[in-house]
Scaffold this motif. Structure first.
Motif, PDB file in Angstrom:
ATOM      1  N   ASP A   1      13.534   4.549 -10.575  1.00 58.46           N
ATOM      2  CA  ASP A   1      13.471   5.730  -9.705  1.00 58.46           C
ATOM      3  C   ASP A   1      12.480   5.544  -8.557  1.00 58.46           C
ATOM      4  O   ASP A   1      12.418   6.371  -7.650  1.00 58.46           O
ATOM      5  N   THR A   2      11.699   4.479  -8.597  1.00 60.66           N
ATOM      6  CA  THR A   2      10.629   4.276  -7.629  1.00 60.66           C
ATOM      7  C   THR A   2      11.117   3.444  -6.454  1.00 60.66           C
ATOM      8  O   THR A   2      11.818   2.450  -6.642  1.00 60.66           O
ATOM      9  N   SER A   3      10.764   3.834  -5.266  1.00 62.82           N
ATOM     10  CA  SER A   3      11.132   3.055  -4.084  1.00 62.82           C
ATOM     11  C   SER A   3      10.363   1.733  -4.086  1.00 62.82           C
ATOM     12  O   SER A   3       9.156   1.705  -4.377  1.00 62.82           O
ATOM     13  N   PRO A   4      11.029   0.617  -3.754  1.00 56.33           N
ATOM     14  CA  PRO A   4      10.325  -0.666  -3.665  1.00 56.33           C
ATOM     15  C   PRO A   4       9.157  -0.641  -2.686  1.00 56.33           C
ATOM     16  O   PRO A   4       8.250  -1.470  -2.798  1.00 56.33           O
ATOM     17  N   GLU A   5       9.157   0.303  -1.738  1.00 55.28           N
ATOM     18  CA  GLU A   5       8.027   0.416  -0.819  1.00 55.28           C
ATOM     19  C   GLU A   5       6.743   0.783  -1.550  1.00 55.28           C
ATOM     20  O   GLU A   5       5.636   0.544  -1.023  1.00 55.28           O
TER      21      GLU A   5
ATOM     22  N   PHE B   1       5.989  -0.457  -4.545  1.00 60.85           N
ATOM     23  CA  PHE B   1       5.577  -1.575  -5.394  1.00 60.85           C
ATOM     24  C   PHE B   1       4.371  -2.272  -4.751  1.00 60.85           C
ATOM     25  O   PHE B   1       4.114  -2.119  -3.542  1.00 60.85           O
ATOM     26  N   PRO B   2       3.617  -3.055  -5.521  1.00 61.37           N
ATOM     27  CA  PRO B   2       2.538  -3.859  -4.924  1.00 61.37           C
ATOM     28  C   PRO B   2       3.121  -4.841  -3.895  1.00 61.37           C
ATOM     29  O   PRO B   2       3.968  -5.672  -4.242  1.00 61.37           O
ATOM     30  N   GLN B   3       2.710  -4.722  -2.642  1.00 62.32           N
ATOM     31  CA  GLN B   3       3.286  -5.519  -1.566  1.00 62.32           C
ATOM     32  C   GLN B   3       2.473  -6.786  -1.315  1.00 62.32           C
ATOM     33  O   GLN B   3       1.251  -6.810  -1.487  1.00 62.32           O
ATOM     34  N   VAL B   4       3.174  -7.823  -0.846  1.00 65.78           N
ATOM     35  CA  VAL B   4       2.519  -9.104  -0.579  1.00 65.78           C
ATOM     36  C   VAL B   4       1.411  -8.943   0.453  1.00 65.78           C
ATOM     37  O   VAL B   4       0.319  -9.525   0.316  1.00 65.78           O
ATOM     38  N   TRP B   5       1.658  -8.137   1.481  1.00 65.99           N
ATOM     39  CA  TRP B   5       0.639  -7.991   2.521  1.00 65.99           C
ATOM     40  C   TRP B   5      -0.623  -7.301   2.008  1.00 65.99           C
ATOM     41  O   TRP B   5      -1.708  -7.417   2.616  1.00 65.99           O
ATOM     42  N   GLN B   6      -0.503  -6.609   0.853  1.00 69.11           N
ATOM     43  CA  GLN B   6      -1.667  -5.962   0.263  1.00 69.11           C
ATOM     44  C   GLN B   6      -2.498  -6.917  -0.592  1.00 69.11           C
ATOM     45  O   GLN B   6      -3.580  -6.551  -1.045  1.00 69.11           O
ATOM     46  N   ARG B   7      -1.983  -8.125  -0.803  1.00 72.18           N
ATOM     47  CA  ARG B   7      -2.644  -9.124  -1.647  1.00 72.18           C
ATOM     48  C   ARG B   7      -3.011  -8.542  -3.024  1.00 72.18           C
ATOM     49  O   ARG B   7      -4.188  -8.526  -3.424  1.00 72.18           O
TER      50      ARG B   7
ATOM     51  N   SER C   1      -3.457  -8.065  -7.069  1.00 66.62           N
ATOM     52  CA  SER C   1      -3.977  -8.981  -8.083  1.00 66.62           C
ATOM     53  C   SER C   1      -2.835  -9.565  -8.900  1.00 66.62           C
ATOM     54  O   SER C   1      -1.712  -9.044  -8.938  1.00 66.62           O
ATOM     55  N   PHE C   2      -3.124 -10.668  -9.562  1.00 66.50           N
ATOM     56  CA  PHE C   2      -2.147 -11.296 -10.456  1.00 66.50           C
ATOM     57  C   PHE C   2      -1.673 -10.306 -11.506  1.00 66.50           C
ATOM     58  O   PHE C   2      -0.469 -10.195 -11.784  1.00 66.50           O
ATOM     59  N   GLU C   3      -2.588  -9.546 -12.084  1.00 69.03           N
ATOM     60  CA  GLU C   3      -2.250  -8.600 -13.146  1.00 69.03           C
ATOM     61  C   GLU C   3      -1.298  -7.510 -12.650  1.00 69.03           C
ATOM     62  O   GLU C   3      -0.329  -7.155 -13.327  1.00 69.03           O
ATOM     63  N   ASP C   4      -1.560  -6.982 -11.447  1.00 66.02           N
ATOM     64  CA  ASP C   4      -0.714  -5.909 -10.913  1.00 66.02           C
ATOM     65  C   ASP C   4       0.688  -6.415 -10.577  1.00 66.02           C
ATOM     66  O   ASP C   4       1.691  -5.740 -10.839  1.00 66.02           O
ATOM     67  N   LEU C   5       0.745  -7.600  -9.980  1.00 69.04           N
ATOM     68  CA  LEU C   5       2.052  -8.175  -9.647  1.00 69.04           C
ATOM     69  C   LEU C   5       2.873  -8.454 -10.903  1.00 69.04           C
ATOM     70  O   LEU C   5       4.069  -8.128 -10.981  1.00 69.04           O
ATOM     71  N   LEU C   6       2.227  -9.045 -11.897  1.00 63.89           N
ATOM     72  CA  LEU C   6       2.931  -9.397 -13.123  1.00 63.89           C
ATOM     73  C   LEU C   6       3.431  -8.149 -13.840  1.00 63.89           C
ATOM     74  O   LEU C   6       4.568  -8.110 -14.335  1.00 63.89           O
ATOM     75  N   ALA C   7       2.606  -7.120 -13.869  1.00 63.46           N
ATOM     76  CA  ALA C   7       3.012  -5.868 -14.522  1.00 63.46           C
ATOM     77  C   ALA C   7       4.219  -5.252 -13.825  1.00 63.46           C
ATOM     78  O   ALA C   7       5.150  -4.748 -14.470  1.00 63.46           O
ATOM     79  N   CYS C   8       4.222  -5.301 -12.504  1.00 57.28           N
ATOM     80  CA  CYS C   8       5.354  -4.772 -11.744  1.00 57.28           C
ATOM     81  C   CYS C   8       6.623  -5.554 -12.049  1.00 57.28           C
ATOM     82  O   CYS C   8       7.685  -4.971 -12.302  1.00 57.28           O
ATOM     83  N   LEU C   9       6.538  -6.874 -12.047  1.00 56.75           N
ATOM     84  CA  LEU C   9       7.723  -7.708 -12.284  1.00 56.75           C
ATOM     85  C   LEU C   9       8.268  -7.512 -13.697  1.00 56.75           C
ATOM     86  O   LEU C   9       9.489  -7.519 -13.908  1.00 56.75           O
ATOM     87  N   LYS C  10       7.382  -7.341 -14.652  1.00 58.56           N
ATOM     88  CA  LYS C  10       7.831  -7.109 -16.035  1.00 58.56           C
ATOM     89  C   LYS C  10       8.673  -5.837 -16.110  1.00 58.56           C
ATOM     90  O   LYS C  10       9.660  -5.768 -16.852  1.00 58.56           O
ATOM     91  N   LYS C  11       8.260  -4.828 -15.334  1.00 54.83           N
ATOM     92  CA  LYS C  11       8.994  -3.559 -15.353  1.00 54.83           C
ATOM     93  C   LYS C  11      10.314  -3.647 -14.599  1.00 54.83           C
ATOM     94  O   LYS C  11      11.169  -2.778 -14.743  1.00 54.83           O
TER      95      LYS C  11
ATOM     96  N   VAL D   1      15.872  -6.544  -4.354  1.00 52.49           N
ATOM     97  CA  VAL D   1      16.118  -7.974  -4.121  1.00 52.49           C
ATOM     98  C   VAL D   1      15.270  -8.470  -2.953  1.00 52.49           C
ATOM     99  O   VAL D   1      14.678  -9.561  -3.019  1.00 52.49           O
ATOM    100  N   SER D   2      15.172  -7.690  -1.897  1.00 47.59           N
ATOM    101  CA  SER D   2      14.329  -8.075  -0.756  1.00 47.59           C
ATOM    102  C   SER D   2      12.866  -8.190  -1.165  1.00 47.59           C
ATOM    103  O   SER D   2      12.151  -9.109  -0.734  1.00 47.59           O
ATOM    104  N   TYR D   3      12.436  -7.246  -2.000  1.00 46.64           N
ATOM    105  CA  TYR D   3      11.053  -7.275  -2.485  1.00 46.64           C
ATOM    106  C   TYR D   3      10.797  -8.536  -3.306  1.00 46.64           C
ATOM    107  O   TYR D   3       9.789  -9.236  -3.105  1.00 46.64           O
ATOM    108  N   LEU D   4      11.708  -8.857  -4.206  1.00 43.30           N
ATOM    109  CA  LEU D   4      11.547 -10.047  -5.040  1.00 43.30           C
ATOM    110  C   LEU D   4      11.572 -11.324  -4.199  1.00 43.30           C
ATOM    111  O   LEU D   4      10.800 -12.259  -4.452  1.00 43.30           O
ATOM    112  N   ALA D   5      12.446 -11.349  -3.192  1.00 47.69           N
ATOM    113  CA  ALA D   5      12.504 -12.524  -2.316  1.00 47.69           C
ATOM    114  C   ALA D   5      11.199 -12.720  -1.563  1.00 47.69           C
ATOM    115  O   ALA D   5      10.767 -13.859  -1.325  1.00 47.69           O
ATOM    116  N   SER D   6      10.534 -11.622  -1.206  1.00 47.35           N
ATOM    117  CA  SER D   6       9.256 -11.746  -0.492  1.00 47.35           C
ATOM    118  C   SER D   6       8.198 -12.387  -1.373  1.00 47.35           C
ATOM    119  O   SER D   6       7.312 -13.095  -0.872  1.00 47.35           O
TER     120      SER D   6
END
Length: 344
Positions: free
Chosen positions: A7-11, A13-19, A21-31, A63-68
């Motif tokens: 239900d959450t917009s990919p906008e 999600f933790p964005q690459v330009w925000q740098r 943390s490893f923990e936040d990115l991994l948690a997002c991808l798991k979900k 998909v665009s978010y994951l590709a980034s």
């Protein structure tokens, strides 16, 4: 209501330009991991198409978010093993959105809940490579399995009365992953033989053993053997005797030009020569070519030794996860019919 990542917009999600943390990115991808869908035969075609359209835009944004992430150097994450974990998780999420053909081995749970004695089957599907289409559980298998309980008190009541099931022998042609045949043994408390080509049998036998205890607890029996339609050599010894099965089941067995003749021949060879015997065939109507193949099959099966005709026929709508474009679950109409000797 709890808000999920779907239900959450990919906008957000933790964005690459925000740098992040490893923990936040991994948690997002798991979900963002997605489970294979379980088809619902009760869903209307319009509702399936509406769900597909509503999810398509969100899917493209994800998909665009994951590709980034996959294309990023992740230079702010210092440990190389952490980078590898992020890239691996993002790549896995991408593959899950590339349709069934892009996924590796998966295991699906198939619940049969709306019945007096609920149960669940577990079916493994190996990676689909080349022409190994028997390694996928197609929509028609689940749709036909959902019909089985109703047939016991309806069109097949003369065969499935409690006093006759002990001697009833059922054959599934082109079993693939085995969902339909295994469900049949469980729901009908019958002796069911599943069959397919030699290359499909190892996974089919795995799924049979995976579910054997469930089937036997419910009063059914399972067997399996190799059967190549139109071939006299290399088939299992059980098929050395012809015309021994009171019921034959076929789901999605007609999709090549030679299938109408081959399938009708196999049914004529294996179906018990009796006015009570029945063959139940379901075919997804994917295009005009499929409609032509169905017509050819009806002609072939009526011309064989048993002269079988469609005693009844219907259309059901379900969904499949093998489609074009974005490979979202596709609405699919399935024709199915019960064949037997002409009733006088």
């Amino acid at each position: 209501m709890t808000k999920t990542f779907s239900d959450t917009s990919p906008e957000d999600f933790p964005q690459v330009w925000q740098r992040p943390s490893f923990e936040d990115l991994l948690a997002c991808l798991k979900k963002l991991h997605i489970e294979p869908p379980i088809w619902n035969h009760a869903a209307s075609k319009s509702s399936l198409q509406e769900n597909q359209e509503n999810s398509a835009r969100h899917r493209r944004d994800v998909v665009s978010y994951l590709a980034s992430i996959v294309s990023s150097s992740l230079h702010w994450i210092k440990q190389d093993d952490h980078k590898e974990m992020i890239w691996e998780e993002a790549s896995r999420c991408l593959s899950q959105r590339c349709g069934r053909a892009g996924m590796g081995e998966i295991t699906r749970r198939w619940p049969f809940q709306n019945r007096l004695v609920p149960f669940e089957l577990i079916v493994r599907e190996p990676p689909i490579t080349g022409d190994s289409l028997g390694h996928k559980t197609w929509a028609s298998s689940f749709l036909m399995a959902q019909l089985l309980d109703g047939l016991t008190s309806g069109s097949l009541a003369h065969l499935l009365a409690s006093g006759r099931r002990e001697a009833l022998k059922v054959l599934e042609l082109g079993s693939g992953t085995g969902l339909l045949g295994i469900a049949t043994a469980a729901m009908w408390q019958a002796d069911v033989v599943l069959s397919d080509l030699p290359g499909i049998m190892p996974n089919l036998n795995h799924n049979i053993e995976q579910n054997r205890a469930t089937v036997e607890r419910l009063g059914g029996k399972l067997g399996s053997s190799t059967l190549t339609w139109g071939c006299e050599n290399g088939n299992g010894i059980i098929f050395s005797q012809e015309n021994q099965f009171s019921i034959i089941l076929v789901a999605d067995g007609i999709y090549d030009d030679d299938h109408p003749a081959l399938l009708s021949s196999a049914i004529h060879q294996q179906l018990l020569d009796s006015p009570d015997s029945r063959a139940i065939v379901m075919v997804p109507i994917r295009d005009q070519v499929t409609k032509g193949l169905i017509s050819q099959f009806r002609s072939h099966i009526s011309d064989g030794a048993l002269s079988l005709v469609a005693l009844e026929e219907h259309i059901l709508t379900g969904q499949d996860d093998w489609g074009d474009d974005d490979d979202e679950p596709q609405a699919v109409e399935c024709w199915w019919a019960i064949f037997g000797k002409q009733l006088l």
